[in-house]
Write a protein that holds these residues in place. Structure first.
Motif, mmCIF file in Angstrom:
data_model
loop_
_atom_site.group_PDB
_atom_site.id
_atom_site.type_symbol
_atom_site.label_atom_id
_atom_site.label_comp_id
_atom_site.label_asym_id
_atom_site.label_seq_id
_atom_site.Cartn_x
_atom_site.Cartn_y
_atom_site.Cartn_z
ATOM 1 N N MET A 1 15.886 -18.546 50.789
ATOM 2 C CA MET A 1 16.914 -18.217 51.663
ATOM 3 C C MET A 1 16.228 -17.849 52.823
ATOM 4 S SD MET A 1 19.883 -18.931 50.981
ATOM 5 C CE MET A 1 20.842 -17.853 52.042
ATOM 6 N N ALA A 2 15.112 -17.141 52.524
ATOM 7 C CA ALA A 2 14.356 -16.505 54.061
ATOM 8 C C ALA A 2 13.809 -17.896 54.757
ATOM 9 C CB ALA A 2 13.412 -15.753 53.830
ATOM 10 N N SER B 1 23.621 -16.203 54.882
ATOM 11 C CA SER B 1 24.472 -16.019 53.589
ATOM 12 C C SER B 1 26.193 -15.798 53.843
ATOM 13 C CB SER B 1 23.923 -15.047 52.537
ATOM 14 O OG SER B 1 24.579 -15.046 51.436
ATOM 15 N N ARG B 2 26.307 -15.013 54.830
ATOM 16 C CA ARG B 2 27.480 -14.391 55.279
ATOM 17 C C ARG B 2 28.080 -15.891 55.676
ATOM 18 N NH1 ARG B 2 26.553 -10.160 56.785
ATOM 19 N NH2 ARG B 2 25.353 -10.456 58.591
ATOM 20 N N PRO C 1 25.501 -18.850 48.764
ATOM 21 C CA PRO C 1 24.436 -19.693 48.411
ATOM 22 C C PRO C 1 23.867 -19.760 46.955
ATOM 23 C CG PRO C 1 23.852 -18.642 50.437
ATOM 24 C CD PRO C 1 25.052 -17.900 49.609
ATOM 25 N N THR C 2 23.611 -18.595 46.129
ATOM 26 C CA THR C 2 23.277 -18.501 44.868
ATOM 27 C C THR C 2 24.245 -19.302 43.879
ATOM 28 O OG1 THR C 2 22.097 -16.344 45.191
ATOM 29 C CG2 THR C 2 22.592 -17.157 43.063
ATOM 30 N N LYS C 3 25.688 -19.062 44.137
ATOM 31 C CA LYS C 3 26.606 -19.760 43.311
ATOM 32 C C LYS C 3 26.658 -21.231 43.510
ATOM 33 C CE LYS C 3 30.657 -19.957 41.023
ATOM 34 N NZ LYS C 3 31.013 -19.694 39.766
ATOM 35 N N TYR C 4 26.519 -21.643 44.956
ATOM 36 C CA TYR C 4 26.369 -23.057 45.547
ATOM 37 C C TYR C 4 25.078 -23.643 44.471
ATOM 38 C CZ TYR C 4 25.712 -27.285 47.961
ATOM 39 O OH TYR C 4 25.800 -28.553 48.553
ATOM 40 N N GLN C 5 23.988 -22.958 44.636
ATOM 41 C CA GLN C 5 22.751 -23.603 43.683
ATOM 42 C C GLN C 5 23.075 -23.542 42.353
ATOM 43 O OE1 GLN C 5 19.847 -20.564 45.305
ATOM 44 N NE2 GLN C 5 19.007 -22.245 46.595
ATOM 45 N N TYR D 1 18.414 -18.836 61.956
ATOM 46 C CA TYR D 1 19.178 -17.474 61.710
ATOM 47 C C TYR D 1 18.382 -16.415 61.758
ATOM 48 C CZ TYR D 1 23.233 -20.108 60.155
ATOM 49 O OH TYR D 1 24.205 -20.704 59.862
ATOM 50 N N SER D 2 18.818 -15.191 62.445
ATOM 51 C CA SER D 2 17.728 -13.824 62.375
ATOM 52 C C SER D 2 17.601 -13.403 61.237
ATOM 53 C CB SER D 2 18.384 -13.023 63.214
ATOM 54 O OG SER D 2 19.969 -12.429 62.909
ATOM 55 N N SER D 3 18.462 -13.721 60.129
ATOM 56 C CA SER D 3 17.905 -12.947 58.860
ATOM 57 C C SER D 3 18.737 -13.831 57.751
ATOM 58 C CB SER D 3 18.484 -11.608 58.680
ATOM 59 O OG SER D 3 19.995 -11.620 58.644
#
Length: 58
Positions: A11-12, A27-28, A38-42, A20-22
């Protein structure tokens, strides 16, 4: 979404590539747009990704 679906990058790394700054900010926003983390999507897998178009998510 393809960057997340492949699972080849963290994700980073994806957040940095997209400016994105973080990872938390990515994720938000991802959750706001898609209704999924994102985890659920993956975890849904590639078959599900092929069925979900950006039009269906908005």
């Amino acid at each position: 979404m393809i960057l997340l679906a492949s699972g080849e990058q963290t994700m980073a790394e994806v957040a940095q590539q997209l400016g994105y700054s973080s990872p938390a900010n990515l994720s938000r926003q991802f959750r706001q747009v898609t209704g999924l983390t994102p985890t659920k999507y993956q975890r849904l897998g590639p078959e599900s990704h092929a069925q979900r178009s950006l039009d269906a998510l908005t």
